[in-house]
Design an enzyme around this catalytic site. Structure first.
Site, PDB file in Angstrom:
ATOM      1  N   VAL A 171       0.843  -1.197   0.000  1.00  0.00           N
ATOM      2  CA  VAL A 171       0.000   0.000   0.000  1.00  0.00           C
ATOM      3  C   VAL A 171       0.876   1.244   0.000  1.00  0.00           C
ATOM      4  O   VAL A 171       1.911   1.288   0.674  1.00  0.00           O
ATOM      5  CB  VAL A 171      -0.924   0.025   1.243  1.00  0.00           C
ATOM      6  CG1 VAL A 171      -1.753   1.296   1.282  1.00  0.00           C
ATOM      7  CG2 VAL A 171      -1.835  -1.202   1.274  1.00  0.00           C
ATOM      8  N   LYS A 172       0.444   2.235  -0.748  1.00  0.00           N
ATOM      9  CA  LYS A 172       1.106   3.543  -0.753  1.00  0.00           C
ATOM     10  C   LYS A 172       0.204   4.540  -0.041  1.00  0.00           C
ATOM     11  O   LYS A 172      -0.972   4.676  -0.388  1.00  0.00           O
ATOM     12  CB  LYS A 172       1.364   3.992  -2.190  1.00  0.00           C
ATOM     13  CG  LYS A 172       1.892   5.424  -2.327  1.00  0.00           C
ATOM     14  CD  LYS A 172       2.125   5.770  -3.798  1.00  0.00           C
ATOM     15  CE  LYS A 172       2.530   7.226  -3.980  1.00  0.00           C
ATOM     16  NZ  LYS A 172       2.814   7.551  -5.405  1.00  0.00           N
TER      17      LYS A 172
END
Length: 258
Positions: A171-172
């Protein structure tokens, strides 16, 4: 996790450190030729040797990346609206076949938790994960933030956990106060988004803090390619992420201009 998935992830999250320095250069898919990316090939050429992975669109891979480069590609596969419209109206725009043809090590798309099309972006992520699993392709979920939404820990913690629950492999997200709580609530690796351009020392401090609080690296764009010393800046970020350098040490690396 199958061999192909593990192998592709190892191209992004380096096995020696378990971390990554991703260079985000996908901004043009909704912003057009933004500052620093007007000539993408010219911008990228000196930076690629210092990046573990590029977050980039298929059009720019085709036109701006040397096929002989060994940098990993995380392919942006969502899009639709421009900066002039409602960004949460995104859909999936690039096929898994295309990602495989381009030898991508991962694919990524945005989710817009709390925005008008929240449900569509979340279900799109689910469909992307379903298809990616068949081919051993890691999926990056980008926790995009709408114009009216803040970037506090409660919101980002919600968005990151939802992305992991739907099945994204990493995840960013943005840095925030109590960032470690966001990391604790997300069972997959988190890479920190660089966000808007800020002074170089501030960007390095943010990187240091994020890594100290559990981030598995960064996916930084404007704070590198819009710097007055982009090569020095990516080297400095790399020193923090992979070598545990202090902010002062990293700032010294940035300040050494050839």
């Amino acid at each position: 996790m199958a061999f192909g998935m593990k192998n592709r992830l190892s191209k992004i999250l380096k096995p020696k450190t378990g971390k990554t320095v991703m260079l985000a250069v996908d901004h043009g898919y909704f912003q057009g030729p933004t500052t620093g990316l007007r000539n993408l090939k010219e911008t990228l050429t000196p930076l690629i040797p210092h990046a573990d992975c590029l977050f980039i669109t298929r059009g720019m891979v085709r036109t701006s990346i040397d096929p002989k480069s060994d940098v990993a590609i995380c392919l942006r596969v969502s899009g639709g609206p421009s900066i002039l419209g409602e960004l949460s109206h995104e859909d999936i725009t690039t096929s898994m076949e295309e990602a495989l043809r381009l030898n991508a090590s991962g694919v990524g798309m945005s989710i817009f938790v709390g925005a008008s099309d929240e449900d569509r972006t979340i279900t799109n992520l689910g469909r992307l994960v379903n298809e990616a699993e068949r081919y051993g392709m890691p999926v990056l979920a980008v926790t995009a933030v709408g114009k009216e939404m803040g970037r506090d820990g409660r919101y980002l913690g919600l968005a990151c956990r939802m992305a992991a629950e739907i099945g994204s492999h990493f995840v960013k997200t943005y840095y925030c106060e109590n960032f470690y709580k966001v990391v604790e609530g997300c069972p997959v690796p988190i890479v920190m988004a660089g966000g808007k351009k800020i002074p170089e020392r501030d960007a390095l401090q943010m990187t240091f803090n994020a890594i100290a609080e559990g981030a598995s690296g960064v996916d930084m764009g404007r704070n590198i390619f819009q710097s007055d010393n982009p090569v020095g800046m990516i080297k400095a970020v790399r020193a923090i992420v992979h070598k545990g350098a202090s902010v002062d040490e990293a700032f010294g690396i940035y300040s050494k201009k050839k």
